[in-house]
Design a protein around this motif. Sequence first.
Motif, PDB file in Angstrom:
ATOM      1  N   ARG A  93     -14.843  28.506  23.742  1.00 52.33           N
ATOM      2  CA  ARG A  93     -13.404  28.284  23.945  1.00 52.33           C
ATOM      3  C   ARG A  93     -12.923  28.880  25.254  1.00 52.33           C
ATOM      4  O   ARG A  93     -12.011  28.345  25.887  1.00 52.33           O
ATOM      5  N   LEU A  96     -13.983  26.212  27.765  1.00 49.40           N
ATOM      6  CA  LEU A  96     -13.179  24.998  27.608  1.00 49.40           C
ATOM      7  C   LEU A  96     -11.759  25.204  28.123  1.00 49.40           C
ATOM      8  O   LEU A  96     -11.180  24.331  28.775  1.00 49.40           O
ATOM      9  N   ASP A  97     -11.196  26.389  27.834  1.00 52.88           N
ATOM     10  CA  ASP A  97      -9.839  26.681  28.298  1.00 52.88           C
ATOM     11  C   ASP A  97      -9.777  26.829  29.815  1.00 52.88           C
ATOM     12  O   ASP A  97      -8.722  26.589  30.426  1.00 52.88           O
ATOM     13  N   SER A 101      -9.061  19.763  31.990  1.00 55.02           N
ATOM     14  CA  SER A 101      -9.121  18.562  31.139  1.00 55.02           C
ATOM     15  C   SER A 101     -10.556  18.160  30.805  1.00 55.02           C
ATOM     16  O   SER A 101     -10.990  17.032  31.086  1.00 55.02           O
ATOM     17  N   TYR A 105     -17.908  17.761  24.826  1.00 53.10           N
ATOM     18  CA  TYR A 105     -18.595  19.004  24.459  1.00 53.10           C
ATOM     19  C   TYR A 105     -19.822  18.631  23.645  1.00 53.10           C
ATOM     20  O   TYR A 105     -19.721  17.959  22.611  1.00 53.10           O
ATOM     21  N   ILE A 122     -14.301  23.287  16.712  1.00 50.51           N
ATOM     22  CA  ILE A 122     -13.954  22.947  18.087  1.00 50.51           C
ATOM     23  C   ILE A 122     -13.198  21.629  18.126  1.00 50.51           C
ATOM     24  O   ILE A 122     -12.194  21.476  18.841  1.00 50.51           O
ATOM     25  N   GLU A 123     -13.652  20.660  17.353  1.00 48.90           N
ATOM     26  CA  GLU A 123     -12.984  19.366  17.297  1.00 48.90           C
ATOM     27  C   GLU A 123     -11.527  19.514  16.866  1.00 48.90           C
ATOM     28  O   GLU A 123     -10.627  18.886  17.437  1.00 48.90           O
ATOM     29  N   ALA A 125      -9.629  22.185  17.171  1.00 54.36           N
ATOM     30  CA  ALA A 125      -8.857  22.947  18.158  1.00 54.36           C
ATOM     31  C   ALA A 125      -8.607  22.168  19.439  1.00 54.36           C
ATOM     32  O   ALA A 125      -7.635  22.444  20.156  1.00 54.36           O
ATOM     33  N   TYR A 126      -9.468  21.173  19.734  1.00 56.33           N
ATOM     34  CA  TYR A 126      -9.358  20.401  20.970  1.00 56.33           C
ATOM     35  C   TYR A 126      -9.405  18.906  20.631  1.00 56.33           C
ATOM     36  O   TYR A 126     -10.437  18.246  20.821  1.00 56.33           O
ATOM     37  N   LEU A 129     -10.951  16.205  22.907  1.00 59.00           N
ATOM     38  CA  LEU A 129     -12.326  16.413  23.333  1.00 59.00           C
ATOM     39  C   LEU A 129     -13.282  15.551  22.498  1.00 59.00           C
ATOM     40  O   LEU A 129     -13.176  15.498  21.274  1.00 59.00           O
TER      41      LEU A 129
END
Length: 322
Positions: A93, A96-97, A101, A105, A122-123, A125-126, A129
């Motif tokens: 994270r 990614l942060d 853009s 992942y 992760i999916e 949270a983003y 993505l």
Amino acid sequence: MMIANRFIPPATTSPFRDDVLDGLTRKSKTLPSRWLYDERGSELFEAITSLPEYYPTRIETDILRDSAADIGGLIERGAALVEYGAGASTKTRIILDALKSPRYYVPIDISGEFLLTAARRIEAAYPALHVAPRVADFLGTVALPQSIQGAPRLGFFPGSTIGNLTDLEIHSFLARCKASLGTGARFLLGYDLRKSPDILIPAYDDAQGVTAAFNLNILARINRELGADFDLSQFKHLAVWNEAQSRVEMHLESLTQQTVTLGAVQIRFVAGETIHTENSRKFCQDAMRRMCSAAGWSTLREYSDADNQFAVVMLKSDDLPS
């Protein structure tokens, strides 16, 4: 967005059986460290990373947070992040942060259910993505999604896992990553630096016994998956510093003379005999630069903590201009 290619099958237990029988019938008994990471082993390792004695995760996380802006500035917009040995994807994270853009992942790990659970987090949270987990041994050839080929690509190998590998394995792994990530790729690598055994040994033999449980779990896995009859109470966890090899070694020591049965094979132990289960090498930065260069990567940035205990390096393909 749904996770792509959710059920890519893991390896069968045949390689596990072959490795176990090969390792336990040698004069000096050994087991490959990758088999420590079944679902239970992965859970225990994640618990280890939160222990007060286990400095690598804490220090590397701080380095990544402190360096995130610079790391993000080195990667073009819409990148694909490919993480090797992803585990719980805790540090993912931060990266990614930091990226602009990110579009893809691709986490890769040998522990299937553990990986897929982390990928779903992760999916969630983003949501923008594309998440495409690969259940595989990252030391082998891993087919990356065709969809990422047009995106800037960043390989990510945190957590000092490179310390589990021999020089030949490091060279093969880094060269294979360069080939699969392709022209223009960059690679973010974490590795542990040499330091006093007074710091190292407690990190691999904690007071709560979590690392001991992690190490002993491989015997429980052999019992469960291969039908062996290890008595875990008759083995104990050992962590020793090997100065000549610059590594912490994990062993399982037999507390008594005993015989373990695995199918038709009888495996005999004398009291004090050990099974060597894992190495964690500690590097100097010059040596790591040379190994990366030999595999076709140049050093673009180096990050470390104030006490120089851990390092993170940003590599670039030799075919990519600075």
